[in-house]
Design an enzyme around this catalytic site. Structure first.
Site, PDB file in Angstrom:
ATOM      1  N   TRP A  41     -21.538 -34.942   6.251  1.00 10.72           N
ATOM      2  CA  TRP A  41     -21.512 -33.484   6.409  1.00 10.72           C
ATOM      3  C   TRP A  41     -20.257 -33.017   7.141  1.00 10.72           C
ATOM      4  CZ3 TRP A  41     -25.584 -36.649   7.705  1.00 10.72           C
ATOM      5  CH2 TRP A  41     -25.657 -37.047   9.031  1.00 10.72           C
ATOM      6  N   GLU A  54     -27.826 -29.677   9.470  1.00 11.36           N
ATOM      7  CA  GLU A  54     -28.292 -29.261  10.797  1.00 11.36           C
ATOM      8  C   GLU A  54     -29.821 -29.264  10.877  1.00 11.36           C
ATOM      9  OE1 GLU A  54     -26.833 -28.968  13.572  1.00 11.36           O
ATOM     10  OE2 GLU A  54     -24.812 -29.246  12.811  1.00 11.36           O
ATOM     11  N   THR A  60     -34.026 -35.820  14.813  1.00 10.82           N
ATOM     12  CA  THR A  60     -33.958 -36.997  13.940  1.00 10.82           C
ATOM     13  C   THR A  60     -32.609 -37.677  14.141  1.00 10.82           C
ATOM     14  OG1 THR A  60     -35.250 -35.709  12.367  1.00 10.82           O
ATOM     15  CG2 THR A  60     -34.312 -37.749  11.548  1.00 10.82           C
ATOM     16  N   GLY A  98     -40.250 -36.534   8.456  1.00 14.65           N
ATOM     17  CA  GLY A  98     -41.109 -35.932   9.483  1.00 14.65           C
ATOM     18  C   GLY A  98     -40.863 -34.439   9.677  1.00 14.65           C
ATOM     19  N   TYR A  99     -41.697 -33.825  10.517  1.00  9.21           N
ATOM     20  CA  TYR A  99     -41.586 -32.379  10.814  1.00  9.21           C
ATOM     21  C   TYR A  99     -41.399 -31.585   9.513  1.00  9.21           C
ATOM     22  CZ  TYR A  99     -40.940 -34.173  15.510  1.00  9.21           C
ATOM     23  OH  TYR A  99     -41.094 -34.845  16.695  1.00  9.21           O
ATOM     24  N   TYR A 137     -29.798 -22.140  17.966  1.00  6.04           N
ATOM     25  CA  TYR A 137     -28.946 -23.327  17.878  1.00  6.04           C
ATOM     26  C   TYR A 137     -28.422 -23.522  16.449  1.00  6.04           C
ATOM     27  CZ  TYR A 137     -27.495 -27.988  16.999  1.00  6.04           C
ATOM     28  OH  TYR A 137     -26.746 -29.039  16.547  1.00  6.04           O
ATOM     29  N   ASP A 155     -27.872 -27.528  22.551  1.00  6.23           N
ATOM     30  CA  ASP A 155     -29.050 -28.338  22.247  1.00  6.23           C
ATOM     31  C   ASP A 155     -29.213 -29.322  23.396  1.00  6.23           C
ATOM     32  OD1 ASP A 155     -27.005 -30.152  21.895  1.00  6.23           O
ATOM     33  OD2 ASP A 155     -27.717 -30.912  19.973  1.00  6.23           O
ATOM     34  N   CYS A 224     -19.032 -43.319  31.529  1.00  8.29           N
ATOM     35  CA  CYS A 224     -18.075 -42.439  32.207  1.00  8.29           C
ATOM     36  C   CYS A 224     -16.656 -43.006  32.138  1.00  8.29           C
ATOM     37  CB  CYS A 224     -18.499 -42.217  33.648  1.00  8.29           C
ATOM     38  SG  CYS A 224     -20.145 -41.494  33.768  1.00  8.29           S
ATOM     39  N   CYS A 227     -15.045 -41.697  29.095  1.00  7.87           N
ATOM     40  CA  CYS A 227     -15.258 -40.264  28.868  1.00  7.87           C
ATOM     41  C   CYS A 227     -13.938 -39.490  29.001  1.00  7.87           C
ATOM     42  CB  CYS A 227     -16.271 -39.732  29.871  1.00  7.87           C
ATOM     43  SG  CYS A 227     -16.536 -37.962  29.684  1.00  7.87           S
TER      44      CYS A 227
HETATM   45 FE1  SF4 Z   1     -19.955 -39.477  32.617  1.00  5.53          FE
HETATM   46 FE2  SF4 Z   1     -18.461 -37.898  31.030  1.00  5.53          FE
HETATM   47 FE3  SF4 Z   1     -21.089 -37.625  31.064  1.00  5.53          FE
HETATM   48 FE4  SF4 Z   1     -19.688 -36.914  33.184  1.00  5.53          FE
HETATM   49  S1  SF4 Z   1     -19.590 -35.971  31.149  1.00  5.53           S
HETATM   50  S2  SF4 Z   1     -21.584 -38.078  33.193  1.00  5.53           S
HETATM   51  S3  SF4 Z   1     -18.068 -38.470  33.164  1.00  5.53           S
HETATM   52  S4  SF4 Z   1     -19.976 -39.451  30.374  1.00  5.53           S
END
Ligand code: SF4
Length: 382
Positions: A41, A54, A60, A98-99, A137, A155, A224, A227
């Site tokens: 998609w 969506e 799901t 489902g649903y 949403y 969401d 993290c 991230c």
């Molecule tokens: Fe960790 Fe990034 Fe989530 Fe913050 S936004 S908790 S740094 S993964």
């Protein structure tokens, strides 16, 4: 450690300082361009395809949706095809996802799109919200991705990311907090690309936020270190990412049993019903075996029902049970085989609410996964 690590949590709608927003946008959109999953998609902006995806993705998993999405669009390639189809055909292509109210609403909404909007998914928020099965949403997702409209999505995934970025505690589903998160999501939405070069469309932004929540900032194991926006994240700086968001109140699980009769004639035919009853919702209001609901498996209650509704006096023969879950309900499926010389006519049910397919061919009718599990159990003995 960032300066905000010891500062109080920000107001919800100031999760990232205004001066930092361009860098924040650049980081997240750059990451999304590189790391996004290659999903069917995402190869289209056709509002119909975006809308189908969506709706299917609600509650799901992506991996489960992919084959359904492909089959559904193969069978109903346009909104006109969907609007003109019989509801049973639509439900059959939904069976297992489902649903099922989602499929019924899709069908109803397709008819409205054809009759009121000339076959085009409406581009105005209020028109989209007026369609069956479309909430805030879904409307924001379809309008932003398909038309580039400036609506931020919120969401569970996005709410979790926002709660961690801002170290926001408490139950996120509380109406006031959810409204505040929604305002925060709006604040983070980048200005249109024509105003800010390389800003990305609202659709890109929304998908980037959802992708971050789905693949990096996951509920139980946020990564993290991988991230792209960790430097703006309070929860990460405070070492509390795993503790957020605070768990909401979950309904207590309810345990119950459905004792179901698989009637079988010498030609391998069985009998399914579709009627409004106390337990029909547990079969998603689709075709199902005659059944009774109780706290535990209840062959006597089932036998009494078979006697009164179908005039059957043979004793039900137990089949291997199965487990089934519908939201907070933990259901014991207790199937019983009943050999009959001829499939009976029900006494109170209308003919239109009874079908007599071969046990081997049940998939030609729309049936729920609970009915599939009962049929699979019966096939071990039939
Ligand atoms: Fe960790 Fe990034 Fe989530 Fe913050 S936004 S908790 S740094 S993964």
């Amino acid at each position: 450690m960032p300066a905000f690590a010891s500062a109080p949590a920000p107001r919800t709608n100031e999760i990232v300082a205004a001066a930092d927003l361009p860098a924040f946008h650049g980081k997240l959109l750059g990451w999304f361009a590189e790391a996004k999953r290659d999903l069917d998609w995402r190869a289209t902006r056709d509002p119909y395809c975006v809308w189908i995806s969506e709706i299917m993705l609600q509650q799901t998993r992506v991996a489960a949706v992919v084959p359904y999405y492909r089959r559904f669009l193969e069978r109903f390639p346009t909104v006109n095809d969907l609007a003109g189809a019989r509801i049973d055909a639509v439900l059959r292509h939904w069976a297992g996802l489902g649903y099922y109210s989602r499929a019924r609403n899709l069908h109803r909404a397709a008819k409205e799109i054809v009759s009121r909007h000339g076959g085009e998914f409406p581009s105005r928020m209020e028109d989209a919200l007026a369609l069956p099965g479309i909430g805030r949403y879904t409307a924001a997702a379809v309008l932003s991705i398909a038309y580039g409209a400036p609506h931020a999505v919120l969401d569970g995934n996005v709410a979790r990311v926002l709660a961690r970025l801002g170290a926001i505690r408490g139950d996120l589903r509380r109406p006031r907090r959810w409204r505040a998160l929604s305002a925060a999501a709006d604040t983070l939405l980048p200005a249109p690309p024509e105003a800010v070069p390389r800003a990305g469309t609202p659709g890109d932004w929304n998908q980037a936020m959802m992708e971050l929540g789905a693949t990096v900032c996951t509920p139980r194991a946020p990564r993290c270190d991988a991230c792209p926006v960790s430097r703006w994240c309070r929860a990460h700086a405070l070492g509390i990412a795993l503790r957020l968001p605070s768990p909401g109140r979950k309904p207590k699980p309810v345990r119950l049993a459905l004792s179901a009769a698989v009637l079988l004639d010498p030609r391998g035919r069985t009998l399914l019903v579709r009627q409004k009853s106390a337990h029909s919702a547990l079969f998603s209001n689709l075709w199902h075996f005659p059944a009774v609901q109780s706290a535990q498996a209840a062959p006597e209650k089932l036998a009494a029902y078979l006697r009164s509704e179908f005039g059957i006096t043979a004793a039900p023969e137990p089949l291997p049970p199965a487990r089934h879950t519908v939201t907070f309900r933990r259901i014991l499926l207790a199937p019983y085989l009943v050999h009959v010389p001829k499939l009976p006519r029900p006494k109170s049910l209308r003919t239109a609410t009874v079908r007599t397919p071969r046990l081997a061919d049940l998939d030609r009718l729309p049936i729920s996964s609970a009915t599939k599990k009962i049929a699979a159990s019966a096939r071990t003995r039939a």
